[in-house]
Design an enzyme around this catalytic site. Structure first.
Site, PDB file in Angstrom:
ATOM      1  N   THR A  40       0.863  -1.242   0.078  1.00 53.84           N
ATOM      2  CA  THR A  40      -0.028  -0.015  -0.045  1.00 53.84           C
ATOM      3  C   THR A  40       0.877   1.336  -0.177  1.00 53.84           C
ATOM      4  O   THR A  40       2.132   1.076   0.455  1.00 53.84           O
ATOM      5  CB  THR A  40      -1.052  -0.170   1.181  1.00 53.84           C
ATOM      6  OG1 THR A  40      -0.046   0.122   2.310  1.00 53.84           O
ATOM      7  CG2 THR A  40      -1.850  -0.991   1.350  1.00 53.84           C
ATOM      8  N   GLU A  83      -5.910  -3.491  -0.118  1.00 51.80           N
ATOM      9  CA  GLU A  83      -6.233  -4.490   0.817  1.00 51.80           C
ATOM     10  C   GLU A  83      -7.493  -5.332   0.306  1.00 51.80           C
ATOM     11  O   GLU A  83      -7.682  -6.429   1.000  1.00 51.80           O
ATOM     12  CB  GLU A  83      -6.638  -3.955   2.314  1.00 51.80           C
ATOM     13  CG  GLU A  83      -5.057  -3.471   2.847  1.00 51.80           C
ATOM     14  CD  GLU A  83      -4.985  -1.906   2.577  1.00 51.80           C
ATOM     15  OE1 GLU A  83      -5.240  -1.523   1.550  1.00 51.80           O
ATOM     16  OE2 GLU A  83      -4.449  -1.210   3.228  1.00 51.80           O
ATOM     17  N   LYS A 132     -11.614  17.545  12.964  1.00 50.58           N
ATOM     18  CA  LYS A 132     -12.523  17.517  14.274  1.00 50.58           C
ATOM     19  C   LYS A 132     -12.590  18.975  15.063  1.00 50.58           C
ATOM     20  O   LYS A 132     -11.597  19.395  15.472  1.00 50.58           O
ATOM     21  CB  LYS A 132     -11.901  16.420  15.325  1.00 50.58           C
ATOM     22  CG  LYS A 132     -11.901  15.240  14.705  1.00 50.58           C
ATOM     23  CD  LYS A 132     -11.511  14.083  15.579  1.00 50.58           C
ATOM     24  CE  LYS A 132     -11.452  12.820  15.038  1.00 50.58           C
ATOM     25  NZ  LYS A 132     -10.886  11.528  15.339  1.00 50.58           N
ATOM     26  N   TRP A 153     -17.248  16.142  13.556  1.00 51.67           N
ATOM     27  CA  TRP A 153     -16.273  15.733  12.430  1.00 51.67           C
ATOM     28  C   TRP A 153     -16.759  16.607  11.246  1.00 51.67           C
ATOM     29  O   TRP A 153     -18.030  16.933  11.200  1.00 51.67           O
ATOM     30  CB  TRP A 153     -16.257  14.236  11.997  1.00 51.67           C
ATOM     31  CG  TRP A 153     -15.787  13.481  13.267  1.00 51.67           C
ATOM     32  CD1 TRP A 153     -15.222  13.994  14.309  1.00 51.67           C
ATOM     33  CD2 TRP A 153     -15.447  12.075  13.207  1.00 51.67           C
ATOM     34  NE1 TRP A 153     -14.679  12.519  14.904  1.00 51.67           N
ATOM     35  CE2 TRP A 153     -14.823  11.493  14.205  1.00 51.67           C
ATOM     36  CE3 TRP A 153     -15.673  11.282  12.089  1.00 51.67           C
ATOM     37  CZ2 TRP A 153     -14.475  10.278  14.472  1.00 51.67           C
ATOM     38  CZ3 TRP A 153     -15.366   9.727  12.265  1.00 51.67           C
ATOM     39  CH2 TRP A 153     -14.651   9.468  13.447  1.00 51.67           C
TER      40      TRP A 153
HETATM   41  P1  AMP Z   1      -5.204   2.189  -2.533  1.00 55.03           P
HETATM   42  O1  AMP Z   1      -5.079   1.222  -1.802  1.00 55.03           O
HETATM   43  O2  AMP Z   1      -3.946   2.997  -2.964  1.00 55.03           O
HETATM   44  O3  AMP Z   1      -6.000   2.141  -3.850  1.00 55.03           O
HETATM   45  O4  AMP Z   1      -6.017   3.590  -1.668  1.00 55.03           O
HETATM   46  C1  AMP Z   1      -7.277   3.240  -1.295  1.00 55.03           C
HETATM   47  C2  AMP Z   1      -7.741   4.438  -0.482  1.00 55.03           C
HETATM   48  O5  AMP Z   1      -8.375   5.400  -1.833  1.00 55.03           O
HETATM   49  C3  AMP Z   1      -9.209   4.179   0.067  1.00 55.03           C
HETATM   50  O6  AMP Z   1      -9.124   3.797   1.248  1.00 55.03           O
HETATM   51  C4  AMP Z   1      -9.710   5.689   0.001  1.00 55.03           C
HETATM   52  O7  AMP Z   1      -9.168   6.314   0.832  1.00 55.03           O
HETATM   53  C5  AMP Z   1      -9.412   6.009  -1.312  1.00 55.03           C
HETATM   54  N1  AMP Z   1     -10.428   6.018  -2.446  1.00 55.03           N
HETATM   55  C6  AMP Z   1     -10.326   4.804  -3.145  1.00 55.03           C
HETATM   56  N2  AMP Z   1     -11.474   5.122  -4.192  1.00 55.03           N
HETATM   57  C7  AMP Z   1     -12.063   6.060  -3.646  1.00 55.03           C
HETATM   58  C8  AMP Z   1     -13.082   6.818  -3.923  1.00 55.03           C
HETATM   59  N3  AMP Z   1     -14.016   6.550  -5.107  1.00 55.03           N
HETATM   60  N4  AMP Z   1     -13.707   8.083  -3.549  1.00 55.03           N
HETATM   61  C9  AMP Z   1     -12.931   8.423  -2.302  1.00 55.03           C
HETATM   62  N5  AMP Z   1     -11.947   7.591  -2.009  1.00 55.03           N
HETATM   63  C10 AMP Z   1     -11.322   6.718  -2.304  1.00 55.03           C
END
Ligand code: AMP
Length: 542
Positions: free
Chosen positions: A185, A330, A439, A444
């Protein structure tokens, strides 16, 4: 009593076997790193993957070895994936947009034994290979004619290396729970964490992704995964497209508007997927050239929140259906997709766009709940937001090496680190990352909502909201804005535009203009860097 049905392990190479048998002539078209468009099909791809497996085994690589890839989306990259999995080894996609030191850290943590690398990234590998002691071989994804001179002692040209195999090879017969792939990640805070996919989770994820209310692709589709294979498995398209026999179009390293348009048009692409930034570039290109999208039917947009204007333009100007999706590395990565249930199917205009601003609902195979900090479950009322937790057969149950154990609980729920609410029809909306939420006086404030609203202003190119320390309220929102070229919106213009559209106490206390907002390697706003940049900022209200 047990059922009397066959044990048929869910193994990734069965996807390719089936593609070759049922859809053998369907093409895989790639923009190669050498330049030209190259074509192969599922029969040939399978045959070459078998050769990769045979060649890897001959070089001494074996079950459980981590084999890295540092490559764009191409047919060769896909062959490498299936060949690696075909000996029971683990493909480990590396994100070239990370800093070299981070890539070294990740490779050493994974103890990668070999690497498949595109020509583009040879200078990078030459720089870092010496710092990765486990690395025994560098396979350069090119032919002899294009093989660059290199200082690396164990580098070979892929095509030459592959020509030494005849493909007379049997896929490894392994348990379906055997590890198949690996991806770290992005790690905006702390060290990157490794996610280890299994054959079973990849196969199930591919089936889930293809379902009608998820991506909804079929053998009649032409699929262009613009989202890179190194970004959460190209959202599973490297497995779900062959599984259902779709034609695949692989964009290589060119993701600008003109290059993507060229593929959409010449290959008659019906389905594509990528992060919002890619679509901003394409829409701008379309606007400048007046070109249309006669073949494209559906576009999946995710990875970060999809701005309303993108959805609207695709649908109104180009008659392309937008599916807003949320997921994470994940989760293999699909979590929710915004196709329309019957309750919403008849909506038009703003009402439809409102639903499409949510991240959609979870398909079979993804369970969700939203809780407070004490794990009390919130109602699905479309407004009470809290920590979003998930579980399912394609969701991680631990990180490689045991990091981040606090994110997994005894009942199998994984805390996503996202903050969200879910409406009575199951549509989830992300309101923040848990660490980014502002916050204020114990309540929030959703930074994503502030940002979505601010980018609706015609002169705003990009916006990010962060919490600034405040002596009375603990934290108050500051809106950081990048202006559109040639435009000069003022602080009051922007606040005036936002006023009345959100609760009064959500209104930013100030607006700061910057030339650029920092982004992570996967294109997300890097809030930690922005907070550091504005650490000493004093709000006028304080
Ligand atoms: P990654 O593992 O790099 O794909 O990042 C995942 C994270 O990207 C998620 O936990 C979200 O915080 C963010 N994310 C993915 N898709 C979206 C979406 N459509 N809208 C808002 N945040 C998103």
């Amino acid at each position: 009593m047990l059922g009397l049905m066959q044990q048929w392990p869910l193994l990734c190479h069965k996807i390719l076997d089936n593609a070759a048998i049922q859809h053998g002539k369907r093409e895989i078209v790639s923009r190669s790193c050498e330049g030209p468009i190259v074509r192969t099909n599922y029969v040939e791809l399978r045959q070459r993957s078998l050769k990769v497996a045979q060649r890897l085994e001959r070089d001494g690589f074996k079950l459980g070895d981590r084999i890295a890839t540092l490559a764009w989306n191409t047919g060769r990259h896909l062959e490498a994936w299936y060949g690696i999995m075909g000996i029971g080894a683990i493909y480990h996609t590396l994100n070239p947009r990370l800093f070299p030191e981070q890539i070294v850290w990740i490779m050493n943590h994974a103890e990668d034994q070999a690497i498949f690398v595109d020509l583009t990234f040879m200078p990078l590998v030459e720089k870092i290979a010496g710092a990765v002691p486990s690395l025994k071989k560098v396979i350069v994804l090119t032919d002899k004619a294009h093989m660059p001179a290199t200082s690396l002692p164990n580098a070979v040209a892929y095509e030459e290396w592959l020509a030494e195999a005849d493909g007379d090879f049997e896929w490894a017969s392994v348990d379906e729970n055997t590890a198949a792939g690996m991806c770290y990640t992005s790690g905006t805070t702390g060290e990157p964490k490794g996610v280890l996919y299994s054959h079973r989770s990849n196969v199930l994820h591919a089936m889930i992704a293809a379902m009608p209310d998820a991506m909804g692709i079929s053998s009649r589709d032409v699929v262009l995964p613009v989202v890179p294979m190194f970004h959460a498995n190209a959202w599973g398209l490297g497995q779900s497209a062959p599984m259902i026999g779709a034609k695949l179009v692989m964009p290589g390293g060119k993701m600008d508007g003109a290059s993507i348009y060229e593929l959409l048009d010449t290959e008659q692409v019906s389905f594509t997927a990528a992060v919002p930034t890619v679509w901003l570039m394409l829409l701008q290109y379309l606007q400048e050239t007046g070109k249309k999208l006669p073949y494209l039917k559906k576009v999946v947009i995710g990875g970060s929140a999809c701005p309303r204007a993108i959805t609207q333009k695709f649908q109104d100007n180009y008659d392309v259906q937008v599916i807003h999706a949320w997921g994470m590395t994940e989760m293999s990565p699909l979590g929710t997709l915004g196709t329309l249930k019957p309750e919403y199917a008849g909506l038009t205009g703003d009402a439809r766009l409102n639903v499409q601003q949510t991240q959609g609902f979870a398909p079979f195979g993804v369970e969700m709940k939203v809780t407070d900090d004490n794990d009390n479950t919130h109602p699905w009322d479309g407004k009470t937001f809290g920590r979003l937790k998930v579980r399912g057969p394609a969701v991680a149950n631990a990180y490689y090496g045991g990091a981040g154990a606090e994110q997994f609980d005894a009942d199998g729920w994984f805390d996503t680190g996202d903050v969200a609410h879910i409406d009575p029809n199951g549509y989830m909306q992300i309101t923040d990352r848990a660490k980014d939420v502002i916050k204020s006086g114990g309540e929030w404030i959703s930074t994503i909502e502030l940002e979505n609203l601010a980018v609706g202003h015609p002169d705003v190119a990009e916006a990010a909201a962060i919490g600034i320390r405040h002596s009375k309220w603990d934290e108050r929102p500051l809106l950081v804005v990048v202006k559109k070229p040639g435009k000069e919106p003022s602080r009051d213009d922007i606040l005036g535009f936002m006023s009345g559209k959100i609760a009064k106490w959500w209104m930013p206390d100030d607006v700061a203009f910057v030339a650029e907002i920092p982004h992570t390697a996967t294109g997300k706003i890097q809030k930690s860097a922005l907070r550091a940049q504005f650490r000493d900022y004093r709000l006028p209200t304080d």
